[in-house]
Scaffold this motif. Structure first.
Motif, PDB file in Angstrom:
ATOM      1  N   GLY A 104       0.952  -1.089   0.096  1.00  0.00           N
ATOM      2  CA  GLY A 104       0.103  -0.129  -0.049  1.00  0.00           C
ATOM      3  C   GLY A 104       0.885   1.310   0.009  1.00  0.00           C
ATOM      4  N   GLY A 105       0.189   2.270   0.047  1.00  0.00           N
ATOM      5  CA  GLY A 105       0.841   3.741   0.102  1.00  0.00           C
ATOM      6  C   GLY A 105       1.211   4.059   1.367  1.00  0.00           C
ATOM      7  N   SER A 106       1.308   5.372   1.536  1.00  0.00           N
ATOM      8  CA  SER A 106       1.629   6.282   2.684  1.00  0.00           C
ATOM      9  C   SER A 106       0.616   6.373   3.751  1.00  0.00           C
ATOM     10  N   GLY A 107      -0.456   6.165   3.195  1.00  0.00           N
ATOM     11  CA  GLY A 107      -1.725   6.443   4.179  1.00  0.00           C
ATOM     12  C   GLY A 107      -2.208   7.909   3.885  1.00  0.00           C
ATOM     13  N   LEU A 108      -1.619   8.559   2.947  1.00  0.00           N
ATOM     14  CA  LEU A 108      -2.097   9.955   2.765  1.00  0.00           C
ATOM     15  C   LEU A 108      -3.294  10.029   1.813  1.00  0.00           C
ATOM     16  N   GLY A 109      -3.532   9.125   1.069  1.00  0.00           N
ATOM     17  CA  GLY A 109      -4.189   9.380  -0.309  1.00  0.00           C
ATOM     18  C   GLY A 109      -5.607   9.715  -0.022  1.00  0.00           C
ATOM     19  N   LEU A 110      -6.262   8.894   0.718  1.00  0.00           N
ATOM     20  CA  LEU A 110      -7.631   9.122   1.255  1.00  0.00           C
ATOM     21  C   LEU A 110      -7.923  10.320   2.088  1.00  0.00           C
ATOM     22  N   SER A 111      -6.981  10.733   2.764  1.00  0.00           N
ATOM     23  CA  SER A 111      -6.901  11.810   3.625  1.00  0.00           C
ATOM     24  C   SER A 111      -6.976  13.195   2.683  1.00  0.00           C
ATOM     25  N   ILE A 112      -6.157  13.142   1.552  1.00  0.00           N
ATOM     26  CA  ILE A 112      -6.074  13.931   0.684  1.00  0.00           C
ATOM     27  C   ILE A 112      -7.399  14.083  -0.264  1.00  0.00           C
ATOM     28  N   VAL A 113      -8.000  12.856  -0.518  1.00  0.00           N
ATOM     29  CA  VAL A 113      -9.175  12.677  -1.180  1.00  0.00           C
ATOM     30  C   VAL A 113     -10.272  13.474  -0.443  1.00  0.00           C
ATOM     31  N   ARG A 114     -10.204  12.923   0.784  1.00  0.00           N
ATOM     32  CA  ARG A 114     -11.384  13.761   1.464  1.00  0.00           C
ATOM     33  C   ARG A 114     -11.365  15.125   1.703  1.00  0.00           C
ATOM     34  N   ASN A 115     -10.449  15.799   1.762  1.00  0.00           N
ATOM     35  CA  ASN A 115     -10.107  16.984   1.768  1.00  0.00           C
ATOM     36  C   ASN A 115     -10.447  17.797   0.584  1.00  0.00           C
ATOM     37  N   MET A 116     -10.057  17.151  -0.602  1.00  0.00           N
ATOM     38  CA  MET A 116     -10.269  17.745  -1.831  1.00  0.00           C
ATOM     39  C   MET A 116     -11.974  17.613  -2.227  1.00  0.00           C
ATOM     40  N   VAL A 117     -12.595  16.676  -1.631  1.00  0.00           N
ATOM     41  CA  VAL A 117     -13.993  16.578  -1.829  1.00  0.00           C
ATOM     42  C   VAL A 117     -14.704  17.553  -1.055  1.00  0.00           C
ATOM     43  N   LEU A 118     -14.338  17.854   0.187  1.00  0.00           N
ATOM     44  CA  LEU A 118     -14.885  18.686   1.054  1.00  0.00           C
ATOM     45  C   LEU A 118     -14.711  20.005   0.650  1.00  0.00           C
ATOM     46  N   ARG A 119     -13.683  20.341   0.217  1.00  0.00           N
ATOM     47  CA  ARG A 119     -13.321  21.757  -0.326  1.00  0.00           C
ATOM     48  C   ARG A 119     -14.280  21.973  -1.554  1.00  0.00           C
ATOM     49  N   ASN A 120     -14.647  21.196  -2.150  1.00  0.00           N
ATOM     50  CA  ASN A 120     -15.566  21.190  -3.335  1.00  0.00           C
ATOM     51  C   ASN A 120     -16.818  20.913  -3.155  1.00  0.00           C
ATOM     52  N   GLN A 121     -17.185  21.000  -1.773  1.00  0.00           N
ATOM     53  CA  GLN A 121     -18.678  20.947  -1.235  1.00  0.00           C
ATOM     54  C   GLN A 121     -19.159  19.816  -1.559  1.00  0.00           C
ATOM     55  N   GLY A 122     -18.490  18.661  -1.624  1.00  0.00           N
ATOM     56  CA  GLY A 122     -19.044  17.448  -1.446  1.00  0.00           C
ATOM     57  C   GLY A 122     -19.007  16.595  -0.205  1.00  0.00           C
ATOM     58  N   LYS A 123     -19.341  15.212  -0.494  1.00  0.00           N
ATOM     59  CA  LYS A 123     -19.125  14.321   0.590  1.00  0.00           C
ATOM     60  C   LYS A 123     -18.734  12.944  -0.020  1.00  0.00           C
ATOM     61  N   ILE A 124     -17.901  12.254   0.992  1.00  0.00           N
ATOM     62  CA  ILE A 124     -17.296  11.072   0.635  1.00  0.00           C
ATOM     63  C   ILE A 124     -17.935  10.115   1.847  1.00  0.00           C
ATOM     64  N   SER A 125     -18.073   8.960   1.365  1.00  0.00           N
ATOM     65  CA  SER A 125     -18.506   7.877   2.407  1.00  0.00           C
ATOM     66  C   SER A 125     -17.736   6.548   1.744  1.00  0.00           C
ATOM     67  N   VAL A 126     -17.769   5.729   2.805  1.00  0.00           N
ATOM     68  CA  VAL A 126     -17.356   4.185   2.499  1.00  0.00           C
ATOM     69  C   VAL A 126     -18.136   3.129   3.234  1.00  0.00           C
ATOM     70  N   GLU A 127     -18.466   2.077   2.576  1.00  0.00           N
ATOM     71  CA  GLU A 127     -19.251   0.815   3.132  1.00  0.00           C
ATOM     72  C   GLU A 127     -18.377  -0.330   2.770  1.00  0.00           C
ATOM     73  N   SER A 128     -18.217  -1.005   3.579  1.00  0.00           N
ATOM     74  CA  SER A 128     -17.566  -2.343   3.507  1.00  0.00           C
ATOM     75  C   SER A 128     -18.118  -3.463   3.968  1.00  0.00           C
ATOM     76  N   THR A 129     -18.466  -4.706   3.300  1.00  0.00           N
ATOM     77  CA  THR A 129     -19.250  -5.609   3.987  1.00  0.00           C
ATOM     78  C   THR A 129     -18.473  -6.906   3.961  1.00  0.00           C
ATOM     79  N   PHE A 130     -18.139  -7.585   4.920  1.00  0.00           N
ATOM     80  CA  PHE A 130     -17.085  -8.883   4.902  1.00  0.00           C
ATOM     81  C   PHE A 130     -17.776  -9.910   3.891  1.00  0.00           C
ATOM     82  N   GLY A 131     -16.696 -10.183   3.011  1.00  0.00           N
ATOM     83  CA  GLY A 131     -17.194 -11.168   2.065  1.00  0.00           C
ATOM     84  C   GLY A 131     -17.847 -10.663   0.610  1.00  0.00           C
ATOM     85  N   MET A 132     -18.033  -9.409   0.725  1.00  0.00           N
ATOM     86  CA  MET A 132     -19.012  -8.740  -0.439  1.00  0.00           C
ATOM     87  C   MET A 132     -18.030  -7.686  -1.132  1.00  0.00           C
TER      88      MET A 132
END
Length: 159
Positions: A104-132
């Protein structure tokens, strides 16, 4: 927007083919108008697609679905444990704790993505289901034509 997202997917096709990952597209939106900076949208989509492919096992599936106000990226790969989801967008946080760059990467990617989404007045969410699998959802704020006329930073996405 359909052509734009398909183009992003096409750019990742060689990466996906190396792992025999099937990429699928579903666009139910002919036109999407939203507040978004084009450069930031590029970074957001590329990061989410890259993660979806990187964290999927061989012969998995990555699906991208565009609706009127959101973009969903699903992968049938490794799921994210429920206890890790609240920290997922925290800088330097990695679900895979070994800090091994090959997993994997440095652990910065999703943090940066979230900040960009929020700065553009959007929202980001994640849903993860075991086995799905895991789905990242990007929601965009509706476009206001009067505001666009006042700013060069507004990007109108359409087909």
């Amino acid at each position: 927007i359909n052509a734009y997202i398909k183009g992003c997917m096409e750019a990742f096709k060689p990466f996906a083919e190396k792992k025999d990952i099937r990429m699928e597209w579903e666009g139910s939106c002919d036109k999407l108008e939203a507040w978004i900076d084009r450069n930031k949208l590029d970074s957001i989509v590329h990061n989410i697609l890259s993660n979806a492919i990187r964290h999927s096992p061989d012969r998995a599936q990555v699906s991208v679905r565009l609706q009127e106000d959101c973009l969903e990226v699903y992968n049938s790969g490794v799921t994210i444990p429920e206890e890790d989801i609240p920290s997922l967008f925290t800088p330097f946080y990695r679900v895979e704790k070994s800090r091994n760059k090959s997993t994997g990467g440095s652990g910065l990617g999703l943090s940066i993505v979230r900040n960009m989404v929020l700065r553009n007045q959007g929202k980001i969410s994640v849903e993860s289901t075991f086995g799905m699998g895991t789905t990242f959802t990007l929601e965009f704020t509706a476009f206001d034509t009067e505001e666009q006329e006042k700013s060069d930073e507004i990007y109108l996405m359409e087909r």
